[in-house]
Design a protein around this motif. Structure first.
Motif, PDB file in Angstrom:
ATOM      1  N   ILE A  98      24.418  -8.821  32.802  1.00 12.72           N
ATOM      2  CA  ILE A  98      23.233  -9.781  33.132  1.00 12.72           C
ATOM      3  C   ILE A  98      22.454  -9.970  32.225  1.00 12.72           C
ATOM      4  N   VAL A  99      21.950 -10.995  31.937  1.00 13.84           N
ATOM      5  CA  VAL A  99      21.236 -11.357  30.729  1.00 13.84           C
ATOM      6  C   VAL A  99      20.065 -12.315  31.028  1.00 13.84           C
ATOM      7  N   ASP A 100      19.067 -12.677  30.289  1.00 13.53           N
ATOM      8  CA  ASP A 100      18.293 -13.876  30.446  1.00 13.53           C
ATOM      9  C   ASP A 100      18.784 -15.061  29.457  1.00 13.53           C
ATOM     10  N   ASP A 101      17.978 -16.208  29.908  1.00 15.49           N
ATOM     11  CA  ASP A 101      18.401 -17.396  29.393  1.00 15.49           C
ATOM     12  C   ASP A 101      18.472 -17.344  27.665  1.00 15.49           C
ATOM     13  N   ALA A 102      17.255 -16.497  27.187  1.00 13.94           N
ATOM     14  CA  ALA A 102      17.256 -16.398  25.645  1.00 13.94           C
ATOM     15  C   ALA A 102      18.478 -15.772  25.136  1.00 13.94           C
ATOM     16  N   ASP A 103      18.839 -14.847  25.646  1.00 11.47           N
ATOM     17  CA  ASP A 103      20.072 -13.908  25.315  1.00 11.47           C
ATOM     18  C   ASP A 103      21.294 -14.890  25.251  1.00 11.47           C
ATOM     19  N   ILE A 104      21.511 -15.435  26.434  1.00 14.31           N
ATOM     20  CA  ILE A 104      23.011 -16.379  26.648  1.00 14.31           C
ATOM     21  C   ILE A 104      22.770 -17.589  25.763  1.00 14.31           C
ATOM     22  N   ALA A 105      21.781 -17.921  25.454  1.00 11.29           N
ATOM     23  CA  ALA A 105      21.564 -19.303  24.782  1.00 11.29           C
ATOM     24  C   ALA A 105      21.800 -18.841  23.244  1.00 11.29           C
ATOM     25  N   ARG A 106      21.387 -17.708  22.824  1.00 10.70           N
ATOM     26  CA  ARG A 106      21.552 -17.307  21.549  1.00 10.70           C
ATOM     27  C   ARG A 106      23.294 -16.880  21.145  1.00 10.70           C
ATOM     28  N   VAL A 107      23.888 -16.314  22.212  1.00  7.68           N
ATOM     29  CA  VAL A 107      25.334 -16.070  22.198  1.00  7.68           C
ATOM     30  C   VAL A 107      25.993 -17.486  22.280  1.00  7.68           C
ATOM     31  N   HIS A 108      25.557 -18.326  23.325  1.00 11.21           N
ATOM     32  CA  HIS A 108      26.157 -19.861  23.350  1.00 11.21           C
ATOM     33  C   HIS A 108      25.994 -20.250  22.148  1.00 11.21           C
ATOM     34  N   GLY A 109      24.908 -20.410  21.295  1.00 13.90           N
ATOM     35  CA  GLY A 109      24.838 -20.988  19.799  1.00 13.90           C
ATOM     36  C   GLY A 109      25.825 -20.304  18.925  1.00 13.90           C
ATOM     37  N   ASP A 110      25.851 -18.808  18.803  1.00 11.39           N
ATOM     38  CA  ASP A 110      26.560 -17.960  17.874  1.00 11.39           C
ATOM     39  C   ASP A 110      28.109 -18.502  18.101  1.00 11.39           C
ATOM     40  N   PHE A 111      28.537 -18.488  19.294  1.00 15.43           N
ATOM     41  CA  PHE A 111      30.054 -18.468  19.560  1.00 15.43           C
ATOM     42  C   PHE A 111      30.692 -19.928  20.038  1.00 15.43           C
ATOM     43  N   LEU A 112      29.693 -20.627  20.580  1.00 14.92           N
ATOM     44  CA  LEU A 112      30.241 -21.965  21.276  1.00 14.92           C
ATOM     45  C   LEU A 112      29.551 -23.092  20.494  1.00 14.92           C
ATOM     46  N   ASP A 113      28.545 -22.913  19.409  1.00 13.82           N
ATOM     47  CA  ASP A 113      27.838 -23.850  18.763  1.00 13.82           C
ATOM     48  C   ASP A 113      27.023 -24.807  19.541  1.00 13.82           C
ATOM     49  N   ASP A 114      26.513 -24.191  20.745  1.00 18.69           N
ATOM     50  CA  ASP A 114      25.513 -24.823  21.516  1.00 18.69           C
ATOM     51  C   ASP A 114      24.472 -24.127  21.823  1.00 18.69           C
ATOM     52  N   PRO A 115      23.255 -24.139  21.288  1.00 21.02           N
ATOM     53  CA  PRO A 115      22.092 -23.009  21.591  1.00 21.02           C
ATOM     54  C   PRO A 115      21.431 -23.170  22.616  1.00 21.02           C
ATOM     55  N   THR A 116      21.669 -23.797  23.831  1.00 24.45           N
ATOM     56  CA  THR A 116      21.231 -23.934  24.996  1.00 24.45           C
ATOM     57  C   THR A 116      21.775 -22.920  26.151  1.00 24.45           C
ATOM     58  N   PRO A 117      21.037 -22.526  27.103  1.00 24.61           N
ATOM     59  CA  PRO A 117      21.353 -21.617  28.071  1.00 24.61           C
ATOM     60  C   PRO A 117      22.495 -22.171  28.984  1.00 24.61           C
ATOM     61  N   THR A 118      23.216 -21.161  29.664  1.00 23.56           N
ATOM     62  CA  THR A 118      24.250 -21.768  30.184  1.00 23.56           C
ATOM     63  C   THR A 118      24.609 -20.358  31.150  1.00 23.56           C
TER      64      THR A 118
END
Length: 149
Positions: free
Chosen positions: A54-74
Protein backbone atom coordinates in the motif's frame (compact mmCIF):
# COMPACT_ATOMS: atom_id res chain seq x y z
CA UNK A 1 -2.90 -26.19 -6.40
CA UNK A 2 -1.40 -24.55 -3.29
CA UNK A 3 -2.38 -20.96 -2.64
CA UNK A 4 0.37 -18.37 -2.93
CA UNK A 5 1.51 -16.68 0.25
CA UNK A 6 0.33 -13.07 0.51
CA UNK A 7 2.78 -10.56 1.97
CA UNK A 8 1.08 -7.21 2.58
CA UNK A 9 2.95 -4.04 3.53
CA UNK A 10 1.86 -0.49 4.27
CA UNK A 11 4.38 2.08 2.98
CA UNK A 12 2.19 5.18 3.28
CA UNK A 13 1.28 7.25 6.31
CA UNK A 14 -1.98 9.05 5.53
CA UNK A 15 -4.46 6.18 5.92
CA UNK A 16 -4.73 3.48 8.55
CA UNK A 17 -5.31 0.30 6.57
CA UNK A 18 -6.13 -2.74 8.74
CA UNK A 19 -3.51 -5.15 7.37
CA UNK A 20 -4.68 -8.27 9.28
CA UNK A 21 -8.19 -7.81 7.87
CA UNK A 22 -6.79 -7.18 4.38
CA UNK A 23 -4.68 -10.37 4.63
CA UNK A 24 -7.80 -12.37 5.55
CA UNK A 25 -9.72 -10.81 2.63
CA UNK A 26 -6.86 -11.63 0.25
CA UNK A 27 -6.66 -15.24 1.43
CA UNK A 28 -10.42 -15.61 1.13
CA UNK A 29 -10.36 -14.10 -2.39
CA UNK A 30 -7.53 -16.27 -3.73
CA UNK A 31 -9.63 -19.38 -4.50
CA UNK A 32 -12.10 -17.30 -6.52
CA UNK A 33 -9.29 -15.63 -8.42
CA UNK A 34 -7.64 -18.99 -9.13
CA UNK A 35 -10.99 -20.36 -10.32
CA UNK A 36 -11.17 -17.40 -12.73
CA UNK A 37 -7.79 -18.08 -14.40
CA UNK A 38 -7.93 -16.98 -18.04
CA UNK A 39 -5.26 -19.54 -18.97
CA UNK A 40 -3.13 -22.16 -17.27
CA UNK A 41 0.00 -20.07 -17.88
CA UNK A 42 -1.36 -16.98 -16.07
CA UNK A 43 1.12 -15.91 -13.36
CA UNK A 44 -1.28 -16.62 -10.49
CA UNK A 45 -1.23 -20.33 -11.39
CA UNK A 46 2.42 -20.69 -10.41
CA UNK A 47 3.42 -17.87 -8.06
CA UNK A 48 4.52 -19.09 -4.61
CA UNK A 49 4.23 -15.59 -3.14
CA UNK A 50 2.55 -12.29 -3.94
CA UNK A 51 3.76 -9.01 -2.45
CA UNK A 52 1.11 -6.33 -2.00
CA UNK A 53 2.29 -2.88 -0.96
CA UNK A 54 0.00 0.00 0.00
CA UNK A 55 1.58 3.26 -1.15
CA UNK A 56 0.59 6.90 -1.61
CA UNK A 57 -0.19 8.72 -4.85
CA UNK A 58 3.34 10.12 -5.20
CA UNK A 59 4.89 6.64 -5.09
CA UNK A 60 2.38 5.01 -7.43
CA UNK A 61 2.65 7.95 -9.87
CA UNK A 62 6.44 7.50 -9.97
CA UNK A 63 6.11 3.77 -10.70
CA UNK A 64 3.32 4.43 -13.21
CA UNK A 65 5.60 6.87 -15.02
CA UNK A 66 8.70 4.65 -14.85
CA UNK A 67 7.05 1.44 -16.05
CA UNK A 68 3.94 2.52 -17.97
CA UNK A 69 5.01 5.94 -19.27
CA UNK A 70 2.12 7.70 -17.49
CA UNK A 71 3.29 9.84 -14.53
CA UNK A 72 -0.17 10.19 -12.99
CA UNK A 73 -1.52 8.40 -9.91
CA UNK A 74 -3.57 5.26 -10.49
CA UNK A 75 -5.40 2.81 -8.27
CA UNK A 76 -3.40 -0.39 -8.68
CA UNK A 77 -0.38 -1.58 -10.64
CA UNK A 78 0.26 -5.30 -11.05
CA UNK A 79 3.54 -6.85 -12.10
CA UNK A 80 3.44 -10.41 -13.42
CA UNK A 81 6.32 -11.43 -11.18
CA UNK A 82 3.88 -11.21 -8.26
CA UNK A 83 3.96 -7.62 -7.05
CA UNK A 84 0.87 -5.46 -6.59
CA UNK A 85 1.02 -1.76 -5.67
CA UNK A 86 -2.14 -0.11 -4.35
CA UNK A 87 -2.61 3.63 -3.82
CA UNK A 88 -4.42 4.38 -0.55
CA UNK A 89 -4.85 8.01 -1.63
CA UNK A 90 -6.65 6.95 -4.81
CA UNK A 91 -8.70 4.45 -2.78
CA UNK A 92 -9.76 7.30 -0.50
CA UNK A 93 -10.90 9.47 -3.43
CA UNK A 94 -12.59 6.64 -5.34
CA UNK A 95 -14.20 5.32 -2.16
CA UNK A 96 -15.81 8.71 -1.57
CA UNK A 97 -17.05 8.74 -5.18
CA UNK A 98 -18.52 5.22 -4.80
CA UNK A 99 -19.80 5.57 -1.24
CA UNK A 100 -17.25 3.05 0.08
CA UNK A 101 -14.62 3.18 2.79
CA UNK A 102 -10.93 3.37 1.93
CA UNK A 103 -10.58 -0.17 3.37
CA UNK A 104 -13.22 -1.52 0.98
CA UNK A 105 -11.59 0.20 -2.01
CA UNK A 106 -8.15 -1.14 -1.09
CA UNK A 107 -9.63 -4.65 -0.80
CA UNK A 108 -11.29 -4.20 -4.20
CA UNK A 109 -7.95 -3.13 -5.70
CA UNK A 110 -6.31 -6.19 -4.13
CA UNK A 111 -8.82 -8.47 -5.87
CA UNK A 112 -8.36 -6.47 -9.08
CA UNK A 113 -4.58 -7.02 -8.91
CA UNK A 114 -5.06 -10.74 -8.24
CA UNK A 115 -7.32 -10.97 -11.30
CA UNK A 116 -4.62 -9.31 -13.40
CA UNK A 117 -2.29 -12.07 -12.18
CA UNK A 118 -5.01 -14.55 -13.20
CA UNK A 119 -4.72 -13.24 -16.76
CA UNK A 120 -7.51 -10.68 -16.84
CA UNK A 121 -7.03 -7.39 -18.67
CA UNK A 122 -9.21 -4.30 -18.38
CA UNK A 123 -8.10 -2.36 -21.45
CA UNK A 124 -10.98 -3.59 -23.63
CA UNK A 125 -14.44 -2.36 -22.58
CA UNK A 126 -16.17 -5.77 -22.61
CA UNK A 127 -13.45 -7.54 -20.64
CA UNK A 128 -13.20 -4.61 -18.21
CA UNK A 129 -16.94 -4.86 -17.56
CA UNK A 130 -16.71 -8.63 -17.04
CA UNK A 131 -13.66 -8.21 -14.80
CA UNK A 132 -15.45 -5.58 -12.69
CA UNK A 133 -18.41 -7.92 -12.13
CA UNK A 134 -16.09 -10.78 -11.26
CA UNK A 135 -13.99 -8.74 -8.81
CA UNK A 136 -17.11 -7.43 -7.07
CA UNK A 137 -18.46 -10.98 -6.72
CA UNK A 138 -15.14 -12.35 -5.43
CA UNK A 139 -14.79 -9.48 -2.95
CA UNK A 140 -18.37 -9.92 -1.73
CA UNK A 141 -17.75 -13.65 -1.14
CA UNK A 142 -14.42 -12.94 0.58
CA UNK A 143 -15.98 -10.37 2.93
CA UNK A 144 -18.76 -12.85 3.81
CA UNK A 145 -16.17 -15.56 4.49
CA UNK A 146 -14.11 -13.26 6.72
CA UNK A 147 -17.17 -12.03 8.62
CA UNK A 148 -18.40 -15.57 9.28
CA UNK A 149 -15.15 -16.59 11.02
Amino acid sequence: MPLPKLCIYNRQKAHVIPLPWLRRIGKAALPGCLAALKSSDAPLASLPEIEITIVDDADIARVHGDFLDDPTPTDVITFHHGEILISADTAQRQGLDHGQSVDHEVALYLVHGLLHLAGWDDHETDEAREMAKLQSSILKDAVKAVQSV
